[in-house]
Write an enzyme that holds these catalytic residues in place. Structure first.
Site, mmCIF file in Angstrom:
data_model
loop_
_atom_site.group_PDB
_atom_site.id
_atom_site.type_symbol
_atom_site.label_atom_id
_atom_site.label_comp_id
_atom_site.label_asym_id
_atom_site.label_seq_id
_atom_site.Cartn_x
_atom_site.Cartn_y
_atom_site.Cartn_z
ATOM 1 N N ASP A 182 -0.224 5.101 0.896
ATOM 2 C CA ASP A 182 -0.435 6.041 1.856
ATOM 3 C C ASP A 182 -0.409 5.574 3.306
ATOM 4 O OD1 ASP A 182 -1.099 7.949 -0.082
ATOM 5 O OD2 ASP A 182 -2.869 7.261 -0.492
ATOM 6 N N ARG A 211 -11.704 7.709 -3.305
ATOM 7 C CA ARG A 211 -12.192 9.240 -2.737
ATOM 8 C C ARG A 211 -13.823 9.242 -2.878
ATOM 9 N NH1 ARG A 211 -10.063 12.536 -7.730
ATOM 10 N NH2 ARG A 211 -8.225 11.425 -6.721
ATOM 11 N N GLY A 243 -7.710 3.923 3.217
ATOM 12 C CA GLY A 243 -7.549 2.723 2.198
ATOM 13 C C GLY A 243 -8.860 2.882 1.269
ATOM 14 N N ASP A 254 0.877 -1.042 0.012
ATOM 15 C CA ASP A 254 0.002 0.020 0.028
ATOM 16 C C ASP A 254 0.882 1.117 -0.157
ATOM 17 O OD1 ASP A 254 -2.113 1.709 0.503
ATOM 18 O OD2 ASP A 254 -1.744 1.800 2.499
ATOM 19 N N ASP A 298 -1.635 -0.310 6.155
ATOM 20 C CA ASP A 298 -1.863 0.280 7.374
ATOM 21 C C ASP A 298 -3.328 0.676 7.911
ATOM 22 O OD1 ASP A 298 -2.244 2.454 5.315
ATOM 23 O OD2 ASP A 298 -2.263 3.740 6.895
#
Ligand code: BG6
Ligand code: MG
Length: 216
Positions: free
Chosen positions: A12, A50, A47, A10, A171
Site C-alpha cells: 500500500d 487494522r 503501515g 511494501d 512509504d
C-alpha cells in the site's frame, strides 16, 4: 552490502495507491464515530495493522469501546476498503513500479511482498503482479506489526536470503523503522521518512542501477 540478493516490497503506497483508500476508509469510519481525522493523523496509521489502527483512532478521539464493538468497527472499515479495491486493475500500479520489479527479476534478484494487509493477496492478483513476487508474507500469521522487524525478517527467510543482503521498500515511517530494525537497507518512497537510506519522492524514480550505486 556488496550485492543485492532480495528486494522486499511494501504494498500500500509503494506498488499501488491503496494507501489513499485506507485513508478514505478510516476517514469514513472516524466520521461515523464522531472522531476528527485528517491527513496528518493518518501518517501515524500508515503501515500499521487494522486493529492497531483502530486503537490509535479511538485513543485520538478519547473513545472507549468494548472488544466486540471494536471488532464490529474494524470489520466495517474493511468493508469500506473492500468496496474500494474491488475495481483495481493493472492501471492502478504506481508509475515505474512495474518496470522496477521487472528489472529486479531480470537481474536474478529475488522479491517478496512484506505488507501488513490481510487484503494483499487480492490486491496483487487484481494488479496482475503475482508472477513478479517470489514470496508473499501472510500478515495473518505475524505476531507483531511494523515497526517490529518480524515481517521483513520473515520475508528474507521465505526467499532464503540473508537479511543483510536484502533491501526493503516502504512509504511509511513504521515500515522504514521495521526495515532498519531488521538490519536491511531502507528505500523510502515519499517525504518525511526518517532513517531511510535512500529516499525517492516518487516510484518513477526507482531504478535498479541507482539502487545498486546507493548501496556501495
Ligand atoms: C498496511 C497499510 O499495508 O496494511 C495500513 O499501510 C493498513 O494502512 C494495514 O491498516 C492493514 O491492512 P488490512 O487490509 O489488513 O486492513
Ligand atoms: Mg505502505
Amino acid at each position: 552490502m556488496k550485492e543485492i540478493r532480495g528486494v522486499l516490497f511494501d504494498l500500500d503506497g509503494v506498488i499501488t495507491d491503496t494507501a489513499e483508500y485506507h485513508f478514505e476508509a478510516w476517514k469514513k469510519l472516524a466520521e461515523e464515530l464522531d472522531i476528527s481525522f485528517d491527513r496528518e493523523f493518518n501518517e501515524r496509521l500508515k503501515g500499521v495493522g487494522r486493529m492497531e489502527s483502530l486503537e490509535l483512532i479511538l485513543n485520538h478521539g478519547e473513545k472507549e469501546l468494548s472488544e466486540s464493538e471494536k471488532e464490529h468497527f474494524a470489520s466495517k472499515k474493511n468493508d469500506h476498503y473492500k468496496t474500494m479495491i474491488a475495481n483495481i486493475t493493472p492501471n492502478d500500479l504506481l508509475p515505474g513500479i512495474l518496470e522496477f520489479m521487472e528489472e529486479i527479476k531480470e537481474a536474478g534478484i529475488k522479491t517478496a511482498l512484506a505488507s501488513s494487509s490481510k487484503n494483499a493477496q487480492v490486491v496483487i492478483e487484481r494488479l496482475e503482479i503475482t508472477h513478479l513476487l517470489d514470496e508473499v508474507v501472510d500478515a495473518a500469521k505475524l505476531e507483531r506489526g511494523k515497526p517490529d522487524p518480524e515481517i521483513f525478517l520473515k520475508a528474507a527467510e521465505q526467499i532464503n536470503e540473508p537479511e543483510t543482503a536484502c533491501v526493503g521498500v516502504e512509504d511509511a515511517q513504521a515500515g522504514v523503522d521495521a526495515i532498519k530494525a531488521a538490519g536491511m537497507f531502507a528505500v523510502g518512497v515519499g517525504s518525511y521518512l526518517e532513517k531511510a537510506d535512500w529516499i525517492v519522492e516518487e516510484t518513477s524514480q526507482l531504478e535498479l542501477k541507482k539502487l545498486q550505486a546507493k548501496i556501495q
